[in-house]
Design a protein around this motif. Structure first.
Motif, mmCIF file in Angstrom:
data_model
loop_
_atom_site.group_PDB
_atom_site.id
_atom_site.type_symbol
_atom_site.label_atom_id
_atom_site.label_comp_id
_atom_site.label_asym_id
_atom_site.label_seq_id
_atom_site.Cartn_x
_atom_site.Cartn_y
_atom_site.Cartn_z
ATOM 1 N N GLY A 31 0.496 -1.113 6.245
ATOM 2 C CA GLY A 31 -0.984 -1.024 6.494
ATOM 3 C C GLY A 31 -1.598 -2.548 6.449
ATOM 4 O O GLY A 31 -0.636 -3.314 6.337
ATOM 5 N N ARG A 32 -3.029 -2.777 6.263
ATOM 6 C CA ARG A 32 -3.301 -4.048 6.183
ATOM 7 C C ARG A 32 -4.444 -4.088 4.984
ATOM 8 O O ARG A 32 -4.922 -5.157 4.846
ATOM 9 C CB ARG A 32 -4.350 -4.304 7.463
ATOM 10 N N SER A 33 -4.202 -2.993 3.940
ATOM 11 C CA SER A 33 -4.875 -3.144 2.691
ATOM 12 C C SER A 33 -4.797 -4.243 2.067
ATOM 13 O O SER A 33 -3.292 -4.781 2.159
ATOM 14 C CB SER A 33 -5.044 -1.970 1.882
ATOM 15 N N SER A 36 -8.782 -7.342 11.215
ATOM 16 C CA SER A 36 -9.315 -6.049 11.094
ATOM 17 C C SER A 36 -7.918 -5.150 10.670
ATOM 18 O O SER A 36 -6.990 -5.517 11.235
ATOM 19 C CB SER A 36 -10.009 -5.524 12.309
ATOM 20 N N GLU A 37 -8.179 -3.984 10.402
ATOM 21 C CA GLU A 37 -7.194 -3.281 10.001
ATOM 22 C C GLU A 37 -6.590 -2.514 11.413
ATOM 23 O O GLU A 37 -5.386 -2.477 11.368
ATOM 24 C CB GLU A 37 -7.746 -1.830 9.321
ATOM 25 N N THR A 38 -7.298 -2.325 12.265
ATOM 26 C CA THR A 38 -6.635 -1.575 13.502
ATOM 27 C C THR A 38 -6.033 -2.822 14.278
ATOM 28 O O THR A 38 -4.790 -2.783 14.780
ATOM 29 C CB THR A 38 -7.890 -1.222 14.406
ATOM 30 N N SER A 39 -6.444 -4.049 14.423
ATOM 31 C CA SER A 39 -5.857 -5.153 15.295
ATOM 32 C C SER A 39 -4.534 -5.552 14.317
ATOM 33 O O SER A 39 -3.393 -5.820 14.941
ATOM 34 C CB SER A 39 -6.727 -6.273 15.470
ATOM 35 N N ARG A 84 -2.693 -3.506 12.279
ATOM 36 C CA ARG A 84 -1.625 -2.615 12.571
ATOM 37 C C ARG A 84 -1.051 -2.812 13.767
ATOM 38 O O ARG A 84 0.138 -2.783 14.078
ATOM 39 C CB ARG A 84 -2.351 -1.139 12.466
ATOM 40 N N ARG A 85 -1.694 -3.119 15.058
ATOM 41 C CA ARG A 85 -0.994 -3.137 16.105
ATOM 42 C C ARG A 85 -0.255 -4.617 16.106
ATOM 43 O O ARG A 85 0.797 -4.512 16.887
ATOM 44 C CB ARG A 85 -2.208 -3.726 17.333
#
Length: 198
Positions: free
Chosen positions: A93-95, A173-176, A178-179
């Protein structure tokens, strides 16, 4: 000597700077965690590079025949290792905790070199193409070739790492993020397949 180093650098330019297991790994890790997180693995890779290149040049390690069973085993193990790295990246993840734990260590860098069949082929090509230049001793020849090869690789990896880091900064951001992880994981998986089939 300057002409020799220049010719060796030109010879290594397309080999060291083209996408391969090392470059893609460090670009992905740089994008994921920043340049600082890549330093232990980078050190491991390049200490192993220097040692292997010296040992091969001095005749202590025979370069593997690409048609041998041992070479095939290294290719397979290297491909599996790069696929495992790709899996780790795809599932992260991106945490902040994930980012802190996603750095690679010294041993990861060593294994990436040892299980990289491209490295063995390049070392073989390098010594076969540049064996005719006159040095005062075999030790000088091995030292110059090994240092130029290792430093050139280090520069290539740092450039790929910086490019990855720059790209990673665009995806905060978390979403970008992850992509981006999935893109780099897919790239690493593609490299693993290329290693296996190449």
């Amino acid at each position: 000597m300057a002409m020799f180093v220049g010719a060796l650098f030109v010879f290594l330019l397309p080999l060291a700077y083209s996408p391969g297991p090392g470059n893609m790994f460090f670009a992905a890790l740089g994008a994921r965690s920043g340049v600082a997180a890549t330093l232990p693995a980078n050190a491991g890779y390049h200490v192993a590079t220097l040692l292997l290149t010296v040992l091969v040049g001095a005749g202590f390690v025979a370069v593997l025949d690409p048609a041998s069973t041992l070479f095939a085993l290294i290719k397979t193990a290297g491909s599996i290792y790069v696929l495992w790295l790709a899996w780790k990246m795809a599932t992260s993840g991106r945490s902040s905790a994930d980012v802190q734990n996603s750095g690679a260590g010294f041993f990861d860098g060593v294994m990436l070199l040892v299980l990289n069949p491209k490295a063995y082929v390049i070392i073989l090509l390098m010594y076969s193409q540049f064996a005719g230049f006159h040095f005062s001793s075999m030790g000088e020849r091995v030292a110059v070739i090994s240092l130029v090869f290792t430093v050139n690789n280090l520069l290539a990896f740092l450039l790929w790492t910086l490019a990855g880091d720059g790209l990673g900064r665009l995806f905060r951001s978390e979403t970008s993020a992850r992509r981006l992880n999935l893109v780099f994981a897919a790239t690493l998986a593609g490299v693993a397949v290329w290693m296996l089939l190449g």
